[in-house]
Design a protein around this motif. Structure first.
Motif, PDB file in Angstrom:
ATOM      1  N   ARG A   7      69.366  80.546 -46.252  1.00  0.00           N
ATOM      2  CA  ARG A   7      70.406  79.826 -47.001  1.00  0.00           C
ATOM      3  C   ARG A   7      71.797  80.192 -46.484  1.00  0.00           C
ATOM      4  O   ARG A   7      72.666  79.313 -46.338  1.00  0.00           O
ATOM      5  N   ALA A   8      72.015  81.452 -46.189  1.00  0.00           N
ATOM      6  CA  ALA A   8      73.315  81.869 -45.653  1.00  0.00           C
ATOM      7  C   ALA A   8      73.596  81.170 -44.325  1.00  0.00           C
ATOM      8  O   ALA A   8      74.734  80.769 -44.045  1.00  0.00           O
ATOM      9  N   SER A   9      72.547  81.003 -43.510  1.00  0.00           N
ATOM     10  CA  SER A   9      72.714  80.307 -42.240  1.00  0.00           C
ATOM     11  C   SER A   9      73.080  78.844 -42.449  1.00  0.00           C
ATOM     12  O   SER A   9      73.938  78.296 -41.741  1.00  0.00           O
ATOM     13  N   VAL A  10      72.443  78.202 -43.433  1.00  0.00           N
ATOM     14  CA  VAL A  10      72.746  76.794 -43.713  1.00  0.00           C
ATOM     15  C   VAL A  10      74.182  76.629 -44.174  1.00  0.00           C
ATOM     16  O   VAL A  10      74.883  75.683 -43.781  1.00  0.00           O
ATOM     17  N   LEU A  11      74.676  77.563 -44.988  1.00  0.00           N
ATOM     18  CA  LEU A  11      76.037  77.446 -45.510  1.00  0.00           C
ATOM     19  C   LEU A  11      77.096  77.665 -44.429  1.00  0.00           C
ATOM     20  O   LEU A  11      78.268  77.330 -44.640  1.00  0.00           O
ATOM     21  N   LYS A  12      76.695  78.213 -43.286  1.00  0.00           N
ATOM     22  CA  LYS A  12      77.637  78.362 -42.170  1.00  0.00           C
ATOM     23  C   LYS A  12      77.720  77.096 -41.316  1.00  0.00           C
ATOM     24  O   LYS A  12      78.624  76.955 -40.500  1.00  0.00           O
ATOM     25  N   LEU A  13      76.765  76.188 -41.504  1.00  0.00           N
ATOM     26  CA  LEU A  13      76.714  74.986 -40.657  1.00  0.00           C
ATOM     27  C   LEU A  13      77.996  74.148 -40.715  1.00  0.00           C
ATOM     28  O   LEU A  13      78.448  73.663 -39.670  1.00  0.00           O
ATOM     29  N   PRO A  14      78.629  73.938 -41.889  1.00  0.00           N
ATOM     30  CA  PRO A  14      79.826  73.097 -41.919  1.00  0.00           C
ATOM     31  C   PRO A  14      80.963  73.595 -41.012  1.00  0.00           C
ATOM     32  O   PRO A  14      81.798  72.791 -40.585  1.00  0.00           O
ATOM     33  N   LEU A  15      80.978  74.881 -40.720  1.00  0.00           N
ATOM     34  CA  LEU A  15      82.022  75.414 -39.834  1.00  0.00           C
ATOM     35  C   LEU A  15      81.610  75.359 -38.373  1.00  0.00           C
ATOM     36  O   LEU A  15      82.407  75.718 -37.497  1.00  0.00           O
ATOM     37  N   ARG A  16      80.390  74.913 -38.077  1.00  0.00           N
ATOM     38  CA  ARG A  16      79.891  74.906 -36.699  1.00  0.00           C
ATOM     39  C   ARG A  16      79.836  73.510 -36.103  1.00  0.00           C
ATOM     40  O   ARG A  16      79.316  73.329 -35.004  1.00  0.00           O
TER      41      ARG A  16
END
Length: 401
Positions: free
Chosen positions: A236-245
């Motif tokens: 989940r933490a990885s998914v929440l970083k997606l918008p910045l990538r």
């Protein structure tokens, strides 16, 4: 602990099902004494449980099945059905009761071959329980043929058979089927109710329980998994970083590939745990010696199992992607709340810096377009679009805003 204790925030539904289970007792007693059935019974032969994901549709149906099969000695003294401890309750809850049959979608649909034996069983008398209970966990996934098979069984059920259908909404079930069912709609549990359940039932620290309950917005199963599974929290933490990538094309495409790969890995892990065991159990049931050759004429059965396992892997990957899409939608909903100055509580407090950064960089209109792009990705997956193509289209739309 009664069977209703697992229904988080569903007190109204628990009361209705408890009353129906008591009336079901009266029906069984009257039938045994060859007496006329009681009037105005709240028990009926078919039920439809609806509600949003995580509300506990399947748990409610399973608890009702257990209450119908309850054999607690306290019943003779006027105790309520559904004690949670007796053999009838226990086996119904864990799925081993001989008179409780559950059907769930292996792949994207429940095929008629998946329903054939269950429908046939629905017309038989209970073997050793009080009722023959048929639980369909994914009624919205019934295809035309399997839905017609269920309809015929629900239209003319056996006297001691109960159908329990579960679906997200009443519109997901054929009108001809839902018109023959008593409808119960479950609501999304409150964040406080989910957090309290995690503290009481799972022994989770109160601050952690509150955080995961808030993050999953009342989805009981996901909250429990986040609270107890470090790997789930990491994903989940990885998914929440997606918008910045997704600020450039390369980053958007790479993020899409990693998201699909993570879902495929989830499916692979589940397959490794279940496929080998299922295959060995089937071979043993067919009479194969340990490490020996299969008996003649059984190759088709093994191929059918392998096909079902492939369907399950595909669905597991899609389900994992659905969870990621839900987390992304929650993230952008928080961004929109900040942009509009809403007083709605932020669900993803651990990503506060990223939320504020994106809120400042965009407009409410662009955030709404991004939420729509996530929804479009989910619809594409439902139409069996290749996962990578659907997710790449989404990440490029998130980049464009």
């Amino acid at each position: 602990m009664t069977v209703w204790d697992d229904l988080v925030g569903q007190e109204r539904v628990s009361e209705q099902l408890g009353a129906a289970a008591r009336d079901a007792d009266a029906l069984v007693t009257a039938a045994a004494a060859d007496a006329p059935p009681p009037e105005a019974s709240r028990m009926t032969h078919a039920w439809l449980f609806t509600g949003p994901p995580g509300a506990g549709r399947n748990q409610a149906a399973r608890a009702f099945a257990a209450a119908l099969q309850c054999v607690s000695p306290d019943r003779a003294l006027g105790g309520a059905p559904g004690c949670g401890f007796c053999d009838g309750c226990h086996t119904a809850l864990i799925g081993t009761h001989a008179d409780v049959s559950a059907v769930a979608a292996v792949g994207s649909e429940i095929l008629v071959k998946d329903m054939r034996d269950t429908v046939r069983k629905s017309f038989t008398a209970p073997a050793n329980g009080r009722w023959q209970v048929i639980l369909v966990e994914d009624a919205e996934r019934l295809n035309e043929k399997s839905a017609n098979a269920v309809l015929k069984a629900v239209e003319e059920p056996a006297p001691r058979t109960v159908w329990l259908l579960c679906a997200p909404s009443i519109e997901d079930v054929l009108p001809t089927i839902r018109s023959r069912c008593r409808h119960l709609n479950l609501s999304t549990p409150s964040v406080a109710a989910v957090a309290d359940m995690l503290v009481r039932r799972e022994g989770i620290e109160p601050d952690v329980a509150a955080a995961v309950a808030r993050a999953t917005q009342g989805h009981v199963d996901r909250a429990r998994r986040l609270a107890t599974d470090p790997a789930a929290r990491a994903r989940r933490a990885s998914v929440l970083k997606l918008p910045l990538r997704v600020e450039d094309v390369g980053g958007a495409l790479k993020a899409a590939q990693e998201l699909v790969d993570a879902a495929a890995e989830d499916a692979k892990q589940l397959a490794e745990e279940m496929d080998a065991k299922e295959t060995e159990e089937l071979k043993a049931a067919l009479g194969a010696a340990q490490g020996g050759r299969m008996p003649r004429g059984t190759a088709g059965v093994i191929k059918d199992l392998e096909a079902d396992q492939k369907r399950r892997r595909t669905r597991t990957q899609r389900d994992s992607l659905d969870v990621a899409l839900s987390d992304l939608t929650s993230f952008y909903r928080d961004v929109l709340a900040l942009q509009l100055g809403s007083r709605v509580a932020i669900a993803n407090e651990e990503a506060q810096d990223a939320l504020e950064r994106l809120a400042r960089a965009g407009s409410p209109e662009s955030t709404l377009r991004r939420i729509e792009a996530i929804a479009a990705c989910g619809e594409a997956l439902d139409r069996n679009v290749a996962p990578l193509l659907a997710v790449e289209a989404m990440t490029m739309a998130l980049r464009a805003g």
